[in-house]
Design a protein around this motif. Structure first.
Motif, mmCIF file in Angstrom:
data_model
loop_
_atom_site.group_PDB
_atom_site.id
_atom_site.type_symbol
_atom_site.label_atom_id
_atom_site.label_comp_id
_atom_site.label_asym_id
_atom_site.label_seq_id
_atom_site.Cartn_x
_atom_site.Cartn_y
_atom_site.Cartn_z
ATOM 1 N N MET A 220 0.842 -1.188 0.000
ATOM 2 C CA MET A 220 0.000 0.000 0.000
ATOM 3 C C MET A 220 0.884 1.247 0.000
ATOM 4 S SD MET A 220 -2.942 -1.494 0.052
ATOM 5 C CE MET A 220 -4.177 -0.252 0.439
ATOM 6 N N PHE A 221 0.338 2.340 -0.550
ATOM 7 C CA PHE A 221 1.053 3.614 -0.612
ATOM 8 C C PHE A 221 0.236 4.688 0.094
ATOM 9 C CE2 PHE A 221 2.698 1.066 -3.995
ATOM 10 C CZ PHE A 221 4.049 1.359 -4.015
ATOM 11 N N TYR A 229 -8.601 15.408 -10.935
ATOM 12 C CA TYR A 229 -9.845 14.849 -11.455
ATOM 13 C C TYR A 229 -9.841 13.330 -11.540
ATOM 14 C CZ TYR A 229 -11.563 19.468 -12.726
ATOM 15 O OH TYR A 229 -12.006 20.765 -12.684
ATOM 16 N N TYR A 230 -8.642 12.733 -11.534
ATOM 17 C CA TYR A 230 -8.519 11.293 -11.789
ATOM 18 C C TYR A 230 -8.201 10.488 -10.532
ATOM 19 C CZ TYR A 230 -8.152 12.858 -16.663
ATOM 20 O OH TYR A 230 -8.381 13.432 -17.898
ATOM 21 N N LEU A 231 -8.178 11.130 -9.374
ATOM 22 C CA LEU A 231 -7.771 10.450 -8.150
ATOM 23 C C LEU A 231 -8.893 9.592 -7.578
ATOM 24 C CD1 LEU A 231 -5.804 13.258 -6.258
ATOM 25 C CD2 LEU A 231 -4.901 11.431 -7.705
ATOM 26 N N ALA A 232 -8.530 8.406 -7.094
ATOM 27 C CA ALA A 232 -9.480 7.548 -6.395
ATOM 28 C C ALA A 232 -9.627 8.034 -4.958
ATOM 29 C CB ALA A 232 -8.987 6.100 -6.416
ATOM 30 N N PRO A 233 -10.782 7.784 -4.333
ATOM 31 C CA PRO A 233 -10.979 8.275 -2.953
ATOM 32 C C PRO A 233 -9.952 7.724 -1.979
ATOM 33 C CG PRO A 233 -12.761 6.780 -3.645
ATOM 34 C CD PRO A 233 -11.987 7.128 -4.861
ATOM 35 N N GLU A 234 -9.486 6.474 -2.190
ATOM 36 C CA GLU A 234 -8.505 5.918 -1.250
ATOM 37 C C GLU A 234 -7.150 6.617 -1.366
ATOM 38 O OE1 GLU A 234 -8.623 2.857 -4.728
ATOM 39 O OE2 GLU A 234 -9.981 4.249 -3.701
ATOM 40 N N VAL A 235 -6.862 7.213 -2.533
ATOM 41 C CA VAL A 235 -5.627 8.000 -2.655
ATOM 42 C C VAL A 235 -5.722 9.221 -1.749
ATOM 43 C CG1 VAL A 235 -4.164 9.334 -4.217
ATOM 44 C CG2 VAL A 235 -5.187 7.196 -5.002
ATOM 45 N N LEU A 236 -6.880 9.859 -1.757
ATOM 46 C CA LEU A 236 -7.087 11.020 -0.893
ATOM 47 C C LEU A 236 -7.033 10.629 0.580
ATOM 48 C CD1 LEU A 236 -10.010 12.720 -2.861
ATOM 49 C CD2 LEU A 236 -7.567 13.254 -2.960
ATOM 50 N N ASN A 237 -7.384 9.389 0.885
ATOM 51 C CA ASN A 237 -7.336 8.892 2.263
ATOM 52 C C ASN A 237 -5.956 8.327 2.623
ATOM 53 O OD1 ASN A 237 -10.029 9.552 2.742
ATOM 54 N ND2 ASN A 237 -10.756 7.583 1.944
ATOM 55 N N ARG A 238 -5.021 8.426 1.679
ATOM 56 C CA ARG A 238 -3.629 8.045 1.895
ATOM 57 C C ARG A 238 -3.434 6.572 2.254
ATOM 58 N NH1 ARG A 238 -0.040 12.234 2.113
ATOM 59 N NH2 ARG A 238 -0.924 14.352 2.151
ATOM 60 N N ARG A 239 -4.185 5.711 1.640
ATOM 61 C CA ARG A 239 -3.956 4.268 1.773
ATOM 62 C C ARG A 239 -4.531 3.607 0.519
ATOM 63 N NH1 ARG A 239 -2.476 0.180 4.948
ATOM 64 N NH2 ARG A 239 -3.634 -1.800 4.843
ATOM 65 N N TYR A 240 -3.643 3.281 -0.427
ATOM 66 C CA TYR A 240 -4.141 2.782 -1.700
ATOM 67 C C TYR A 240 -3.164 1.806 -2.328
ATOM 68 C CZ TYR A 240 -0.921 6.277 -3.689
ATOM 69 O OH TYR A 240 0.190 7.009 -4.016
ATOM 70 N N GLY A 241 -3.707 1.014 -3.239
ATOM 71 C CA GLY A 241 -2.931 0.046 -4.004
ATOM 72 C C GLY A 241 -3.305 0.155 -5.472
ATOM 73 N N PRO A 242 -3.034 -0.878 -6.248
ATOM 74 C CA PRO A 242 -3.270 -0.820 -7.698
ATOM 75 C C PRO A 242 -4.733 -0.667 -8.093
ATOM 76 C CG PRO A 242 -2.596 -3.027 -7.006
ATOM 77 C CD PRO A 242 -2.354 -2.126 -5.843
ATOM 78 N N GLU A 243 -5.660 -0.957 -7.168
ATOM 79 C CA GLU A 243 -7.082 -0.794 -7.487
ATOM 80 C C GLU A 243 -7.421 0.643 -7.863
ATOM 81 O OE1 GLU A 243 -6.380 -4.026 -4.514
ATOM 82 O OE2 GLU A 243 -5.912 -1.874 -4.590
ATOM 83 N N MET A 301 -16.630 0.685 -12.055
ATOM 84 C CA MET A 301 -15.223 1.093 -12.039
ATOM 85 C C MET A 301 -14.988 2.232 -11.047
ATOM 86 S SD MET A 301 -14.286 0.972 -16.120
ATOM 87 C CE MET A 301 -12.522 1.291 -15.904
ATOM 88 N N LEU A 302 -16.019 3.040 -10.809
ATOM 89 C CA LEU A 302 -15.910 4.168 -9.894
ATOM 90 C C LEU A 302 -16.475 3.846 -8.517
ATOM 91 C CD1 LEU A 302 -16.794 7.180 -12.240
ATOM 92 C CD2 LEU A 302 -14.559 6.204 -11.685
ATOM 93 N N CYS A 303 -16.581 2.564 -8.204
ATOM 94 C CA CYS A 303 -17.046 2.157 -6.876
ATOM 95 C C CYS A 303 -16.090 2.718 -5.827
ATOM 96 C CB CYS A 303 -17.100 0.635 -6.791
ATOM 97 S SG CYS A 303 -17.538 0.012 -5.158
ATOM 98 N N PRO A 304 -16.612 3.387 -4.790
ATOM 99 C CA PRO A 304 -15.737 4.007 -3.782
ATOM 100 C C PRO A 304 -14.878 3.001 -3.021
ATOM 101 C CG PRO A 304 -17.980 4.882 -3.637
ATOM 102 C CD PRO A 304 -18.030 3.697 -4.554
ATOM 103 N N SER A 305 -15.370 1.779 -2.874
ATOM 104 C CA SER A 305 -14.642 0.765 -2.113
ATOM 105 C C SER A 305 -13.679 0.015 -3.026
ATOM 106 C CB SER A 305 -15.615 -0.224 -1.471
ATOM 107 O OG SER A 305 -14.922 -1.329 -0.915
ATOM 108 N N PRO A 306 -12.380 0.063 -2.770
ATOM 109 C CA PRO A 306 -11.422 -0.637 -3.631
ATOM 110 C C PRO A 306 -11.679 -2.137 -3.701
ATOM 111 C CG PRO A 306 -10.288 0.883 -2.169
ATOM 112 C CD PRO A 306 -11.703 0.822 -1.706
ATOM 113 N N SER A 307 -12.107 -2.746 -2.597
ATOM 114 C CA SER A 307 -12.316 -4.190 -2.575
ATOM 115 C C SER A 307 -13.531 -4.612 -3.401
ATOM 116 C CB SER A 307 -12.470 -4.681 -1.131
ATOM 117 O OG SER A 307 -13.598 -4.088 -0.512
ATOM 118 N N GLU A 308 -14.490 -3.702 -3.568
ATOM 119 C CA GLU A 308 -15.695 -4.018 -4.334
ATOM 120 C C GLU A 308 -15.619 -3.510 -5.771
ATOM 121 O OE1 GLU A 308 -19.086 -2.554 -2.220
ATOM 122 O OE2 GLU A 308 -18.502 -3.498 -0.322
ATOM 123 N N ARG A 309 -14.630 -2.720 -6.070
ATOM 124 C CA ARG A 309 -14.444 -2.193 -7.422
ATOM 125 C C ARG A 309 -14.060 -3.327 -8.370
ATOM 126 N NH1 ARG A 309 -10.330 1.983 -6.618
ATOM 127 N NH2 ARG A 309 -12.030 2.932 -5.430
#
Length: 524
Positions: A220-221, A229-243, A301-309
């Protein structure tokens, strides 16, 4: 290098819109490429040491520089022409004065490593070479003269569903391939997909790997990088992976079909809040004629939850993609496993030739392979045993023990019971290296001990001391196509480029090949 979020957003978006688009929903990110949070560090002297770990030719002796093609935060891209061939390329020149810290230098090195690492992928801009002088670093790469996807949408308007689906298939296949090679791009947007042909929407090549990182399965990063405009919500929450990259691809698809981004506001903080709220507008006029299938895919593809995306393979198998995009014969084997399988099917001579090529690659070319090797769980060691190989490969794909043992037997060229890094490099070196004549010459010269332009049975026996000579005789007879009792360079090249020449291996009894390894810098 790429762009990091955190600075002010320009006041206008700059997408020229057709009558079916809404100009008041747009902010201009094009002129500045993207928003940056890079803090200008004061009091630090520019790095004066070498960025590369080896000296290079003077680029001015090999290329003539032309007009400026583009300019970013860290460098200027020029049109350049190779003097010896007249072929045009793009050259990204990075001033050393822009590299204000050791981390900046490591970022540039990583960008070069990743471009080499991904050089076998069809939809990645090809790196030709890198040069360094006292003032700058010069990355020479394939020229893409058709503009970018941003310009395509700007001047050509929204795409039909059929064309958008085909583009999305190409983009998601690119994402899938990157991830399987242990790379996250981290700045996916319209501007970072160039067209090699302005009249062919599908001739796209991904560019700008300045923010890209090597990843291990499950890693995780926490740094916020990319374009707002292209950021996933988990990037803004500072915990994200390839999803997060599937989310960015979903943004791209939304824009391709409508001409505007799904999450917008008059300022950067407003954009972030809209992304976190996740309300997707399908009620506006431009969506009236868009199919429910397209909307369904975008929503997933724009599902807020990375695990459900949706995962990449799920996007590619979505009914809307299957109905509108051209069928693909691509397999879904992770690239690491796929390359190992391909290597295991090569004859012994070809596998050893690949090891010779691997031993002579530069640090920039081997950095990606080092990152994957370390990611298999080797803890920076130079060899990996069966159990560790099994554990590491199963992170990419579930394999039977017998399959892993078969792969290990093929890769373990010296038959010492473990896979050394040089052997792993040989097995995973991109086949595109065969397009470079000097690699083939180096490999041929290794076997042609007396340098007379032919490989004899005695020279082959010398190179493979400890092997079953009956097996080598079988290989010799297959490769020696004109049956003159020796292998010339053209026959050697034919073998290297032809996957049809296959002879089963038997293990070698001892190791004759060693090399020094330089460790790859770890991603932040």
């Amino acid at each position: 290098m790429g762009n990091q979020c955190g600075g002010p957003v320009p006041s206008q978006y700059g997408y020229p819109t057709s009558e079916s688009m809404y100009a008041d929903r747009c902010l201009d990110l094009k002129p500045s490429s993207t928003v940056t949070s890079s803090i200008i560090r004061r009091g630090l002297d520019p790095i004066s040491s070498q960025v590369l770990n080896h000296k290079t030719s003077n680029i001015r002796d090999l290329f003539e520089f032309g007009r400026v093609l583009g300019q970013g935060e860290f460098g200027i891209v020029y049109l350049c022409t190779e003097i010896s061939t007249g072929i045009d390329y793009a050259c990204k020149t990075i001033s050393k004065r822009k590299l204000l810290s050791r981390q900046d230098v490591e970022d540039v090195r990583r960008e070069i490593h990743i471009m080499h690492h991904l050089s076998s992928l069809e939809n990645v801009v090809k790196i030709k070479d890198v040069y360094e002088d006292s003032n700058a670093l010069h990355i020479v790469m394939e020229l893409c003269g058709g503009g970018d996807l941003f310009d395509r949408v700007t001047h050509g308007g929204c795409l039909s569903e059929k064309r958008a689906a085909e583009l999305m298939r190409i983009i998601v296949r690119f994402i899938q391939s990157c991830h399987s090679l242990g790379v996250m791009h981290r700045d996916l947007k319209l501007e970072n997909f160039m067209l090699t042909d302005k009249d062919d929407d599908f001739s796209i090549k991904a560019i700008d790997f300045g923010l890209s990182v090597f990843i291990k399965p499950g890693q995780m990063f926490n740094d916020i990088v990319g374009s707002p405009y292209y950021l996933a919500p988990e990037v803004l929450n500072r915990r994200y992976g390839p999803e997060a990259e599937i989310f960015s691809a979903g943004i791209i698809l939304y824009i391709l079909l409508s001409g505007v981004p799904p999450f917008w506001a008059d300022n950067q903080q407003g954009i972030y809040e809209a992304i976190k709220e996740g309300n997707i507008d399908f009620e506006s006029q431009q969506w009236a004629l868009i199919s429910d299938g397209a909307k369904d895919l975008i929503t997933k593809m724009l599902c807020p939850s990375p695990s459900e995306r949706l995962k990449a393979h799920e996007v590619l198998s979505h009914p809307w993609i299957c109905e509108n995009a051209a069928a693909s014969d691509d397999t879904h084997d992770p690239a690491v496993v796929s390359r190992l399988k391909q290597f295991s099917e090569m004859n012994l001579l070809k596998r050893l030739a690949f090891q010779v090529i691997a031993e002579n690659l530069s640090e920039e070319e081997t950095g990606g392979m080092r990152a994957i090797f370390n990611g298999l769980g080797t803890d920076d060691s130079e060899a990996i045993a069966f159990d560790k190989l099994k554990e590491g490969l199963n992170k990419y794909e579930s394999l039977e023990d017998s399959e892993i043992q078969q792969l290990m037997n093929a890769v373990d060229i010296n038959s010492n019971g473990s896979v050394e890094f040089v052997e792993f490099m040989a097995a995973t070196v991109p086949l595109s290296k065969l397009e470079q004549e000097h690699h083939l010459v180096t490999a041929f010269s290794f076997f042609d001990k007396d340098g007379n332009g032919f490989i004899t049975r005695d020279e082959l026996e010398l190179a493979f001391d400890g092997y079953n000579m009956e097996l080598l005789e079988d290989i010799f007879e297959v490769v020696d196509q004109n049956n003159d009792g020796r292998i010339d360079y053209s026959e050697f090249v034919a073998m290297m480029k032809n996957s049809a020449v296959q002879i089963t291996q038997e293990p070698m009894q001892r190791n004759s090949f060693e090399m020094d390894i330089v460790e790859e810098p770890q991603p932040r």
